[in-house]
Design a protein around this motif. Structure first.
Motif, mmCIF file in Angstrom:
data_model
loop_
_atom_site.group_PDB
_atom_site.id
_atom_site.type_symbol
_atom_site.label_atom_id
_atom_site.label_comp_id
_atom_site.label_asym_id
_atom_site.label_seq_id
_atom_site.Cartn_x
_atom_site.Cartn_y
_atom_site.Cartn_z
ATOM 1 N N PHE A 1 49.811 28.962 30.490
ATOM 2 C CA PHE A 1 50.911 28.447 29.686
ATOM 3 C C PHE A 1 50.650 28.815 28.225
ATOM 4 N N TYR A 2 51.650 29.387 27.574
ATOM 5 C CA TYR A 2 51.500 29.837 26.193
ATOM 6 C C TYR A 2 52.621 29.267 25.323
ATOM 7 N N LYS A 3 52.285 29.010 24.074
ATOM 8 C CA LYS A 3 53.295 28.755 23.049
ATOM 9 C C LYS A 3 53.309 29.994 22.178
ATOM 10 N N GLY A 4 54.351 30.810 22.343
ATOM 11 C CA GLY A 4 54.312 32.133 21.740
ATOM 12 C C GLY A 4 53.255 32.935 22.456
ATOM 13 N N LYS A 5 52.235 33.368 21.738
ATOM 14 C CA LYS A 5 51.135 34.080 22.380
ATOM 15 C C LYS A 5 49.849 33.247 22.398
ATOM 16 N N ILE A 6 49.953 31.985 21.996
ATOM 17 C CA ILE A 6 48.786 31.106 21.932
ATOM 18 C C ILE A 6 48.582 30.404 23.277
ATOM 19 N N LEU A 7 47.417 30.578 23.863
ATOM 20 C CA LEU A 7 47.090 29.955 25.148
ATOM 21 C C LEU A 7 46.947 28.447 24.981
ATOM 22 N N VAL A 8 47.726 27.707 25.768
ATOM 23 C CA VAL A 8 47.694 26.248 25.708
ATOM 24 C C VAL A 8 46.944 25.666 26.900
ATOM 25 N N PHE A 9 47.191 26.238 28.078
ATOM 26 C CA PHE A 9 46.592 25.683 29.295
ATOM 27 C C PHE A 9 46.466 26.800 30.330
ATOM 28 N N SER A 10 45.391 26.761 31.101
ATOM 29 C CA SER A 10 45.175 27.753 32.145
ATOM 30 C C SER A 10 44.514 27.097 33.346
ATOM 31 N N ARG A 11 44.977 27.455 34.532
ATOM 32 C CA ARG A 11 44.361 26.932 35.749
ATOM 33 C C ARG A 11 44.189 28.066 36.751
ATOM 34 N N GLU A 12 43.006 28.131 37.325
ATOM 35 C CA GLU A 12 42.749 29.138 38.358
ATOM 36 C C GLU A 12 43.248 28.647 39.705
ATOM 37 N N ILE A 13 43.916 29.528 40.429
ATOM 38 C CA ILE A 13 44.435 29.229 41.763
ATOM 39 C C ILE A 13 43.693 30.112 42.764
ATOM 40 N N PRO A 14 43.036 29.508 43.757
ATOM 41 C CA PRO A 14 42.182 30.285 44.673
ATOM 42 C C PRO A 14 42.968 31.041 45.747
ATOM 43 N N VAL A 15 43.982 31.762 45.316
ATOM 44 C CA VAL A 15 44.778 32.591 46.227
ATOM 45 C C VAL A 15 45.036 33.918 45.533
ATOM 46 N N GLY A 16 44.769 35.018 46.221
ATOM 47 C CA GLY A 16 44.989 36.336 45.640
ATOM 48 C C GLY A 16 45.409 37.352 46.685
ATOM 49 N N GLY A 17 45.545 38.581 46.234
ATOM 50 C CA GLY A 17 45.997 39.647 47.119
ATOM 51 C C GLY A 17 45.102 39.872 48.321
ATOM 52 N N GLU A 18 43.788 39.672 48.142
ATOM 53 C CA GLU A 18 42.864 39.887 49.253
ATOM 54 C C GLU A 18 43.079 38.870 50.372
#
Length: 363
Positions: free
Chosen positions: A238-255
């Protein structure tokens, strides 16, 4: 006591040298200065993922940086679990890139993620003085880090992203990025081994924010939600403009999607087992079959496969992804007191975002 030495000869020699005229070549000096200045205007950017390595050469201009050369290379599956071999192959890729494009710069920026990298959104009292802010963030960070991680062995930086108020009073919202010192030393040494001087080591979520102003219209001051779909995991940022506000890793990917396809399936003539390599090929070729395409038949190395067969194998992983994304969105809305109408768009990035119909499935 040692005998005094006769230094008259040395003095004479020094005087003769001082009188020697050194030829001045203005063109040579200008060329030297030009090359020195140019080397500081060029940078190599390196993004090492679990499945791919991306390398870019950037030239600085008055408007920012421009990409002059770039390349993406797949990391062989045979070395993904062997860190030493993987590191060796990655170094060979980078050396080849430098040789092929005759890169002269010795400055490098690297983006990292994964083990030993942490991004937290922290709240601290708004009344704190600037000089006390780092200490308060350090105390909150210590509470968030895994218990086995000693904060004295962690390097961190932070920036204030906003302010919220509740019955307890006003609080500053701070994004804190922390990296285990061992991981930091490893990445720094990795560049030095290539004779590249590290200028910046950043984390993927924050680095992605730098691209938003180029990719999203009216990004400044706008709430932007970006789902980075990687190979082994994904991130919802989640960003406000280009400033990172919040990030969460999700254990699901292409593999995970690839492994979901690597199983026994029924085909005309019997049952067959799909290997990992064949599953990857099917995933890239067929993608996700939506309801109106479930009867569509796709020609594969195993004969014709119906869209509904592929969808049935992918659906459990895709539904898990949707659940995790929804849960994270709800958490952000509640925690940061965000009106739901401010989140009207979801942007996709990462290698797995190229999966056919992934955008339509997430609607």
């Amino acid at each position: 006591m040692d005998k005094p030495q006769d230094i008259s000869g040395a003095k004479s020699s020094a005087e003769s040298r001082s009188k020697t005229k050194i030829p001045f070549n203005a063109n040579s000096v200008l060329l030297f200065l030009k090359n020195t200045f140019a080397s500081t205007q060029n940078i190599i950017g390196i993004d090492i993922g679990s499945s791919y390595i991306k390398i870019a050469q950037l030239q600085k201009s008055p408007k920012g940086y421009a990409i002059t050369n770039c390349i993406t290379r797949a990391i062989p599956s045979t070395v993904k679990e062997n860190s030493a071999e993987k590191r060796k192959i990655i170094q060979e890729f980078i050396k080849q890139f430098i040789a092929d494009f005759r890169v002269k710069t010795k400055l490098g920026r690297i983006a990292i993620w994964g083990k030993g990298v942490y991004v937290f959104s922290i709240s601290v009292p708004a009344l704190l003085k600037k000089k006390d802010l780092k200490g308060a963030v350090s105390i909150e960070l210590k509470k968030r880090l895994p218990f086995q991680v000693d904060i004295s062995n962690v390097s961190f930086d932070f920036f204030v992203t906003g302010e919220i108020s509740d019955e307890g009073g006003a609080s500053l919202v701070v994004t804190c990025i922390a990296v285990d010192q061992v991981r930091l030393d490893e990445e720094t040494q990795f560049l030095k081994d290539l004779n590249i001087r590290p200028v910046t080591i950043n984390v993927i979520p924050d680095a992605l924010g730098n691209l938003l102003s180029f990719c999203v219209e009216g990004a400044a001051g706008k709430l932007i939600v970006l789902l980075e779909l990687g190979a082994s995991n994904s991130m919802l940022n989640f960003y406000k403009g280009k400033i990172l506000v919040f990030s969460r890793e999700i254990p699901v990917g292409g593999e995970h999607l690839t492994h979901a396809l690597a199983k026994g399936i029924i085909i005309p003539g019997g049952t067959t087992n799909i290997s990992i390599d064949d599953a990857e090929k099917i995933k890239r070729t067929c993608g996700i079959s939506l309801e109106d395409k479930e009867k569509t038949e796709y020609l594969t190395d195993f004969g014709m496969l119906r869209g509904e067969q592929i969808s049935a194998m992918l659906r459990p992983i895709l539904e898990r992804l949707v659940i995790e994304v929804t849960r994270t969105l709800n958490y952000y809305i509640k925690t940061f007191k965000t009106p739901t109408n401010l989140i009207g768009e979801l942007y996709l990035s990462g290698g797995a975002s190229r999966l056919r119909n992934i955008d339509k499935f997430l609607l």
